[in-house]
Scaffold this motif. Sequence first.
Motif, mmCIF file in Angstrom:
data_model
loop_
_atom_site.group_PDB
_atom_site.id
_atom_site.type_symbol
_atom_site.label_atom_id
_atom_site.label_comp_id
_atom_site.label_asym_id
_atom_site.label_seq_id
_atom_site.Cartn_x
_atom_site.Cartn_y
_atom_site.Cartn_z
ATOM 1 N N PHE A 110 0.831 -1.208 0.000
ATOM 2 C CA PHE A 110 0.000 0.000 0.000
ATOM 3 C C PHE A 110 0.864 1.256 0.000
ATOM 4 O O PHE A 110 0.568 2.239 0.685
ATOM 5 N N GLY A 111 1.938 1.199 -0.776
ATOM 6 C CA GLY A 111 2.837 2.335 -0.882
ATOM 7 C C GLY A 111 3.805 2.482 0.270
ATOM 8 O O GLY A 111 4.589 3.434 0.315
ATOM 9 N N ILE A 112 3.792 1.533 1.239
ATOM 10 C CA ILE A 112 4.692 1.578 2.396
ATOM 11 C C ILE A 112 5.819 0.581 2.176
ATOM 12 O O ILE A 112 5.575 -0.595 1.892
ATOM 13 N N LYS A 113 7.046 1.041 2.309
ATOM 14 C CA LYS A 113 8.194 0.159 2.149
ATOM 15 C C LYS A 113 8.234 -0.868 3.276
ATOM 16 O O LYS A 113 7.905 -0.555 4.428
ATOM 17 N N LEU B 17 7.076 -15.919 10.409
ATOM 18 C CA LEU B 17 6.822 -14.867 9.425
ATOM 19 C C LEU B 17 6.838 -13.534 10.150
ATOM 20 O O LEU B 17 6.181 -13.375 11.189
ATOM 21 N N GLN B 18 7.612 -12.607 9.622
ATOM 22 C CA GLN B 18 7.658 -11.262 10.204
ATOM 23 C C GLN B 18 7.621 -10.223 9.096
ATOM 24 O O GLN B 18 8.322 -10.345 8.084
ATOM 25 N N GLU B 19 6.803 -9.215 9.300
ATOM 26 C CA GLU B 19 6.694 -8.095 8.368
ATOM 27 C C GLU B 19 7.213 -6.844 9.055
ATOM 28 O O GLU B 19 6.729 -6.461 10.136
ATOM 29 N N SER B 20 8.236 -6.215 8.454
ATOM 30 C CA SER B 20 8.791 -4.964 8.966
ATOM 31 C C SER B 20 8.399 -3.845 8.005
ATOM 32 O O SER B 20 8.809 -3.865 6.840
ATOM 33 N N LEU B 21 7.606 -2.899 8.491
ATOM 34 C CA LEU B 21 7.090 -1.819 7.658
ATOM 35 C C LEU B 21 7.686 -0.487 8.088
ATOM 36 O O LEU B 21 7.896 -0.226 9.278
ATOM 37 N N TYR B 22 7.948 0.388 7.085
ATOM 38 C CA TYR B 22 8.519 1.712 7.315
ATOM 39 C C TYR B 22 7.554 2.761 6.771
ATOM 40 O O TYR B 22 7.757 3.285 5.662
ATOM 41 N N PRO B 23 6.486 3.084 7.528
ATOM 42 C CA PRO B 23 5.525 4.086 7.045
ATOM 43 C C PRO B 23 6.153 5.452 6.795
ATOM 44 O O PRO B 23 5.659 6.228 5.980
ATOM 45 N N SER B 24 7.231 5.747 7.525
ATOM 46 C CA SER B 24 7.980 6.984 7.315
ATOM 47 C C SER B 24 9.420 6.725 7.710
ATOM 48 O O SER B 24 9.762 5.659 8.225
#
Length: 559
Positions: free
Chosen positions: A177-180, A242-249
């Motif tokens: 969704f556009g988040i790295k 399973l791990q998801e690391s998200l960088y919203p900013s």
Amino acid sequence: SPLKRSGGALKLGAGAYDTRNYHLSYSDHVGENFFYTLSGSRRESDNSWRRWNEFWTNQLSFQPSFVLPDGSSLETNLSYTKASLQLPGSLDHSMYKEYKDSGEAKETEGPWQYSGRYSEVLYFSTKFTKEIGNLELKPLLYGNKWSHLHPVTGRINRADTMTYGGDLQANYRHSLFGIKGIAATGVSARYDDQTTDYYKYRDYLYTVGFGGLTRITQVLSDNRGEHMEEEKRRALLWGVYLQESLYPSERLLVDVGVRYDEVEFDIKGTSTSYFNWSSGGYVDCSSPSADPDSCGYSRIKKTYTSVSPRVASTFKLTDIFSVFGNISTGVQTPTESEFTANPKLDLVKTQNYEVGVKARHDKWNFDMSYYYSPVKDEVVRVLQADGDTQYVNAGETLKQGFEFTGSVAVLTGLRLGGSYSFTEYTFEDFVETGYSSAARATVERDRSGNYLPFIPKHQYSLFANYKHSTGIKFKVQTFSWGEYYVDNANSEKYHGYDFVTNVMLGYETKKFDIALNVENVFDKHYAVEVSKDFEAPIGELSYTPAAPISYMVRLAYNF
């Protein structure tokens, strides 16, 4: 890729109690793609401030690695270790008082004067790393062959263990969704295959008591006597994660993950004799007085499963300050020794909540956090008056605490720092079962509301670290442990210890590094652990003494 540099290091050390350290390592490369490191070391000490306290270990390792033209790498580690560690036992009150006065603790409480751990380990691992676009693959395989001779209370254990395992991990850089983000997933597995033979002590003194039962009063060596039991242990551990690391900013990181684990034990044994804790001696299974539950063939099979979710976040408030928090659940499988002693043990189930602050500055830094952790079925040690150690699940315990560590550069080359922790671990629901000499029966005692033993509320350390541009350097570090309860009954406290201090003074150049290390520089005579048996408040105290002052001169040469 590894640096294309050839060279090595020679390190020598000598110190108190005939302590000697030797280490040699060398690294080189062949062509553009093959790199390796060879190393070997020897450490030894007679530790003569205690009787039966010698130690030595030899280690060899070979670490080759390959870097392929496409950037992939294969890293391998092959190592061999052989070690001999004599284990002096604990002290009773009169022995500990003598140690406090003289700094020497020659004797050992009880009859088990010749305990030890003698081991030989061969280890192999290999890891392959390859990137395919946004995908990184990191498969790992390993194997371990371990031989172990361990004279302990009542009998001598001789174990041979083969362990095989692997971990297939994949990391995928993507956008959600556009988040790295980076997704990490994998499968891990391990298989342990162990055969253990148990032996009587060969040389010991004994008395004959009621019913003709013998009580061992003192063992005279750690030599093996008659064979008592054979046990085969198989354990299969595997899990997926399973791990998801998200960088919203640029300032915010969010981790969300889950893990499934399964552990299966299969333990078979055949016993022809056993050590009787009540009488304090050996009983042959052919004897009319033998306990049928301790003889013949036995088998234990048990499987544990668990699902452990986790969510964590870090937010960078400024270039200096960050805040973080996490919520997680987890489990802890009983060790094989705990599970063998009590096959009815359940998994330890933990919830953990943590918040904290981190600060990073050129001149100063600190980490500060608070955690709150309810635990169900904590594995608790119950020490019996006859020396037997039992393991049981406590209903509920609560662990909470505060931790701080930080440092500041006060002058060029000089940094001061320290750490502090406050811990409060309590039994919320725990009924302890043990044998009462007064009642001559097994009784139950409610420990709910008590503190867990051996855990001080307050721990802190301070340090000063200095290095001059000329190469002169020193470090001073001091440790303190507050008082803690010595048993589950909270019948008595040990006062802990204050300002046990280590000092290092040295001189360092690009080629040479020479240093004098002094541990426990003020020669404090204290105990690293004090425990008490189930018979509180009249039970006996048992002390594990810390080493008195010692020193080591170390020389390193880089070539």
